[in-house]
Write a protein that holds these residues in place. Structure first.
Motif, PDB file in Angstrom:
ATOM      1  N   THR A  48     -14.241  34.508-108.180  1.00  0.00           N
ATOM      2  CA  THR A  48     -14.311  34.619-106.726  1.00  0.00           C
ATOM      3  C   THR A  48     -14.068  33.258-106.086  1.00  0.00           C
ATOM      4  O   THR A  48     -14.860  32.329-106.305  1.00  0.00           O
ATOM      5  N   PRO A  49     -13.009  33.085-105.300  1.00  0.00           N
ATOM      6  CA  PRO A  49     -12.752  31.793-104.658  1.00  0.00           C
ATOM      7  C   PRO A  49     -13.844  31.406-103.660  1.00  0.00           C
ATOM      8  O   PRO A  49     -14.416  32.252-102.972  1.00  0.00           O
ATOM      9  N   LEU A  50     -14.111  30.116-103.601  1.00  0.00           N
ATOM     10  CA  LEU A  50     -15.027  29.562-102.611  1.00  0.00           C
ATOM     11  C   LEU A  50     -14.281  29.344-101.298  1.00  0.00           C
ATOM     12  O   LEU A  50     -13.049  29.313-101.278  1.00  0.00           O
ATOM     13  N   PRO A  51     -15.006  29.185-100.185  1.00  0.00           N
ATOM     14  CA  PRO A  51     -14.336  28.879 -98.918  1.00  0.00           C
ATOM     15  C   PRO A  51     -13.405  27.689 -99.058  1.00  0.00           C
ATOM     16  O   PRO A  51     -13.696  26.738 -99.794  1.00  0.00           O
ATOM     17  N   PRO A  52     -12.284  27.712 -98.368  1.00  0.00           N
ATOM     18  CA  PRO A  52     -11.275  26.653 -98.539  1.00  0.00           C
ATOM     19  C   PRO A  52     -11.708  25.329 -97.934  1.00  0.00           C
ATOM     20  O   PRO A  52     -12.530  25.276 -97.016  1.00  0.00           O
ATOM     21  N   ALA A 115     -21.268  35.219-102.014  1.00  0.00           N
ATOM     22  CA  ALA A 115     -22.173  35.028-100.881  1.00  0.00           C
ATOM     23  C   ALA A 115     -21.552  34.071 -99.867  1.00  0.00           C
ATOM     24  O   ALA A 115     -21.622  34.295 -98.649  1.00  0.00           O
ATOM     25  N   LEU A 116     -20.919  33.019-100.369  1.00  0.00           N
ATOM     26  CA  LEU A 116     -20.281  32.063 -99.468  1.00  0.00           C
ATOM     27  C   LEU A 116     -19.007  32.638 -98.865  1.00  0.00           C
ATOM     28  O   LEU A 116     -18.627  32.287 -97.742  1.00  0.00           O
ATOM     29  N   VAL A 171     -20.790  23.046-104.322  1.00  0.00           N
ATOM     30  CA  VAL A 171     -21.187  24.308-103.696  1.00  0.00           C
ATOM     31  C   VAL A 171     -22.298  24.067-102.678  1.00  0.00           C
ATOM     32  O   VAL A 171     -22.298  24.631-101.577  1.00  0.00           O
ATOM     33  N   VAL A 172     -23.264  23.217-103.026  1.00  0.00           N
ATOM     34  CA  VAL A 172     -24.337  22.888-102.082  1.00  0.00           C
ATOM     35  C   VAL A 172     -23.754  22.199-100.852  1.00  0.00           C
ATOM     36  O   VAL A 172     -24.215  22.410 -99.722  1.00  0.00           O
ATOM     37  N   LYS A 173     -22.727  21.390-101.044  1.00  0.00           N
ATOM     38  CA  LYS A 173     -22.082  20.722 -99.910  1.00  0.00           C
ATOM     39  C   LYS A 173     -21.438  21.748 -98.979  1.00  0.00           C
ATOM     40  O   LYS A 173     -21.479  21.595 -97.745  1.00  0.00           O
ATOM     41  N   LEU A 178     -21.625  24.630 -93.715  1.00  0.00           N
ATOM     42  CA  LEU A 178     -21.690  25.873 -92.952  1.00  0.00           C
ATOM     43  C   LEU A 178     -22.955  25.930 -92.102  1.00  0.00           C
ATOM     44  O   LEU A 178     -22.927  26.393 -90.958  1.00  0.00           O
ATOM     45  N   GLN A 179     -24.060  25.465 -92.657  1.00  0.00           N
ATOM     46  CA  GLN A 179     -25.307  25.462 -91.905  1.00  0.00           C
ATOM     47  C   GLN A 179     -25.236  24.519 -90.706  1.00  0.00           C
ATOM     48  O   GLN A 179     -25.765  24.827 -89.634  1.00  0.00           O
TER      49      GLN A 179
END
Length: 273
Positions: A48-52, A115-116, A171-173, A178-179
């Motif tokens: 699953t790709p992460l947000p770009p 989830a992201l 991933v935490v970054k 986003l937050q």
């Protein structure tokens, strides 16, 4: 490990000239994945790709956990910089329809990736008449060890004190960014098995509670859509939502079992990834 890959070339023909948003359709849809092939053993796995990354939106970013005995993960970890990958897809998954007000995500390990995707699609790729219309997204992210929340190659001072005093993993970054862009819309709780903090019924119930503003919003718009996803290893999904089942030659969702089944949840659409 986070790896990047060039766009899948089969998508290029459908783009306008100089358009770098190769996955515009997918990011507007919901969850989606790509398939990677291991050429020597002729095996393939979906990721699953992460947000770009804003600076290079045409590249795929994949979160890979190295598993002991994992043929594909060890192959990917062994690739050199600019090594070649065999990609196929994209493959669409769960469609995020209009009118979503609440999302709760139970994520185990690399199950954080979808989830992201959901958070990014709903918060970045959707337009809302008012900020109050943005959905509320709560993620419970379980990892086996605290070190999995760190960048495995560096140490230093973290910008998020509740993670630790080491540099966050990529991933935490993404979560932090986003937050910061959407305060109040995305909440993430980090849970670590080795520290005795785990997802349980109490935490799930707390994540599902809706504040008065959200309830009032539903009353005013007559829209009411709440989604609860479970994503992670098969044992993780089975524990919280019960197993999927094979029917008609393919994998189907099956009934809601596990902890969520015992909770007797109503008014939420449960989806196993």
């Amino acid at each position: 490990m986070l790896i990047t890959a060039p766009p899948i070339r089969s998508r290029v023909g459908s783009l306008l000239e100089n358009d770098t948003d190769y996955y515009k359709e997918q990011w507007g849809f919901g969850t989606w994945s790509v398939e990677i092939k291991q050429p020597q053993l002729q095996i393939s796995r979906e990721y699953t790709p992460l947000p770009p990354n804003a600076g290079s939106p045409e590249k795929l970013r994949l979160y890979i956990r190295k598993e002991k005995g994992g043929e594909m993960s060890n192959y990917l970890w062994g690739l050199k910089e600019k090594g070649k990958l065999g990609l196929r897809g994209p493959k669409l998954g769960f469609e995020l329809k209009e009118g979503i007000t609440d999302v709760v995500f139970l994520a185990g390990g690399t199950g954080i990736a979808p989830a992201l995707q959901v958070a990014y699609t709903l918060l970045e790729r959707r337009k809302y008449e008012m900020d109050q219309s943005r959905p509320k997204i709560r993620i419970l992210w379980a990892n086996r060890e605290r070190e999995e929340l760190h960048d495995e190659n560096h140490t230093g001072i973290s910008t998020t004190s509740n993670i630790s005093h080491k540099i966050q993993n990529p991933v935490v970054k993404i979560i932090t960014e986003l937050q910061q862009k959407h305060p109040g819309c995305l909440k993430v709780m980090y849970l670590v098995d080795e520290e005795g903090t785990m997802i349980n019924q109490k935490l799930i119930s707390s994540a599902m509670k809706r504040d008065e503003k959200t309830i009032q919003r539903d009353t005013n718009t007559s829209m009411y859509s709440k989604l609860l996803f479970v994503s992670g290893p098969e044992g993780f999904v089975n524990h919280f939502a019960g197993p999927k089942k094979w029917q008609g030659g393919g994998e189907q969702q099956g009934g809601v079992g596990g902890i969520l089944g015992n909770m007797g949840i109503t008014g939420w659409k449960v989806w196993k990834l």
